[in-house]
Scaffold this active site. Structure first.
Site, PDB file in Angstrom:
ATOM      1  CG  ASP A   1       0.947 -34.799 -44.614  1.00  0.00           C
ATOM      2  OD1 ASP A   1       0.417 -35.929 -44.584  1.00  0.00           O
ATOM      3  OD2 ASP A   1       0.552 -33.879 -45.349  1.00  0.00           O
TER       4      ASP A   1
ATOM      5  CB  ALA B   1       3.258 -33.482 -48.141  1.00  0.00           C
TER       6      ALA B   1
HETATM    7  O1  MRU Z   1      -5.091 -33.623 -45.540  1.00  0.00           O
HETATM    8  P1  MRU Z   1      -4.436 -34.125 -46.787  1.00  0.00           P
HETATM    9  O2  MRU Z   1      -5.401 -34.727 -47.764  1.00  0.00           O
HETATM   10  O3  MRU Z   1      -3.542 -33.087 -47.414  1.00  0.00           O
HETATM   11  O4  MRU Z   1      -3.483 -35.299 -46.284  1.00  0.00           O
HETATM   12  C1  MRU Z   1      -2.619 -35.907 -47.205  1.00  0.00           C
HETATM   13  C2  MRU Z   1      -1.833 -37.032 -46.650  1.00  0.00           C
HETATM   14  O5  MRU Z   1      -1.878 -37.334 -45.478  1.00  0.00           O
HETATM   15  C3  MRU Z   1      -0.886 -37.723 -47.601  1.00  0.00           C
HETATM   16  O6  MRU Z   1      -0.720 -39.054 -47.242  1.00  0.00           O
HETATM   17  C4  MRU Z   1       0.496 -37.025 -47.563  1.00  0.00           C
HETATM   18  O7  MRU Z   1       0.358 -35.652 -47.735  1.00  0.00           O
HETATM   19  C5  MRU Z   1       1.405 -37.563 -48.591  1.00  0.00           C
HETATM   20  S1  MRU Z   1       0.950 -37.077 -50.223  1.00  0.00           S
HETATM   21  C6  MRU Z   1       2.075 -37.724 -51.302  1.00  0.00           C
END
Ligand code: MRU
Length: 338
Positions: free
Chosen positions: A228, A51
């Site tokens: 997210d 995120a």
């Molecule tokens: O699909 P992604 O790899 O972008 O998913 C990321 C996540 O679910 C993380 O846990 C979230 O973005 C937090 S990142 C600090």
């Protein structure tokens, strides 16, 4: 202890450069992007992901769209829509739109560059503050389970969930990590293991289905994950599979912590059921990494994220402190204190 922390992106000589995370752990290739469409492609293909990191990428996509203010405004909705669940992307694009209001309309680029750099620097500072607050919650020794990758690679640097682990290790705590592999795109296996090993943190990879056995055997002291988008009532959207881990943690009396900057909390979103959940293509499940593992034509349901209700979250660790217990009121109070 001096940990080696990676940064997944940088801005150099008018280009946004990023480490292509689809190629990790075996290839470290930097891409040099000069057009907003290239950044949109990189975000939607998960070359840059997590995120806060896609927030930074979105801010730089706005820089690359300038042009004049009209060109930037026209690009904004497409950039914000590159991925729907992480609110940081829309949040960063909106920050850039506010900058445009006071920037010279014909030449807004310098103002946008300055704001993007602020977003990036603030994010790394937030991660370090999250780490400091979160480290106090971990025992020593601590066996910490994490899901997906909420580390340096998912932020401007240092990480949220992994930031908590880095800070605890820097404080001299003895921390070992269980990394869920995180089907289907294996962010745990490919990215979390890669960056923790690089930083010298003790990590053991487990298939997602092993988590229940670890909890039942009393081999997990805490769970720390990222987010997210967090609704204003504390419901948490994070990588698919997080909810299952939260239920296991509660059943086994293990604390479940969510580490995230305030930029991940969406006060306009009342509850988890209002969070848009991205669905990914069937091929990521049936043909992951070029290997076909299901009959051709298999019907697939592939949500990228799930929602953990606030009742399963023991605390949200933010840059301004630990929100605990998690409630609408406590979240509002954290914002009021800023
Ligand atoms: O699909 P992604 O790899 O972008 O998913 C990321 C996540 O679910 C993380 O846990 C979230 O973005 C937090 S990142 C600090």
């Amino acid at each position: 202890m001096n940990l080696e922390i990676v940064r997944p992106c940088r801005y150099r000589d008018g280009a946004f450069e990023l480490l292509d995370q689809t190629l990790l752990p075996h290839e470290e290739k930097w891409l040099r992007l000069t057009h907003p469409d290239e950044v949109i492609e990189a975000i939607s293909m998960l070359r840059i992901r997590g995120a806060p990191a896609i927030g930074v990428a979105g801010a730089y996509a706005m820089v690359l769209a300038a042009g004049d203010a009209e060109a930037v405004r026209a690009a904004a909705p497409r950039i914000a829509a590159a991925r729907p669940t992480a609110v940081n992307l829309e949040w960063a694009v909106n920050r850039q739109l506010r900058v445009l209001e006071n920037a010279p309309p014909d030449t807004p680029r310098a103002a946008l560059e300055a704001e993007a750099a602020r977003i990036r620097d603030e994010d790394e500072a937030s991660c370090r503050a999250i780490g400091r607050h979160g480290a106090t919650l971990l025992t020593s020794p601590a066996r910490v389970l994490t899901h997906c990758n909420a580390g340096s690679l998912a932020t401007a640097g240092y990480g949220t969930a992994l930031g908590v682990i880095y800070a605890a290790v820097e404080d001299g705590k003895q921390v070992s990590v269980w990394a869920d592999e995180t089907r289907p795109l294996l962010q745990g296996a490919r990215l979390t293991v890669w960056e923790l090993r690089r930083a010298g943190v003790d990590v053991t990879l487990v298939a997602d289905s092993v988590a229940a056995t670890l909890f039942a055997a009393g081999r997990v002291d805490a769970v720390v994950v990222g987010a997210d988008r967090i609704a204003r009532n504390g419901d948490v959207a994070n990588k698919i599979g997080t909810y299952a881990v939260a239920v296991l943690a509660q059943v086994h009396g293990v604390p479940f912590y969510v580490a995230a900057p305030l930029s991940t909390i969406d006060l306009d979103c009342p509850a988890g059921s209002d969070i848009p959940i991205e669905e990914r293509g069937a091929h990521e499940v049936t043909d992951g990494f070029g290997v076909s593992t299901a009959p051709t034509g298999t019907s697939v349901y592939a949500p990228a994220f799930d929602v953990t209700p606030a009742a399963y979250v023991d605390a949200i660790i933010t840059e301004v402190g630990v929100i605990r217990p998690v409630s609408t009121e406590a979240i509002a109070a954290a914002f009021a204190a800023t």
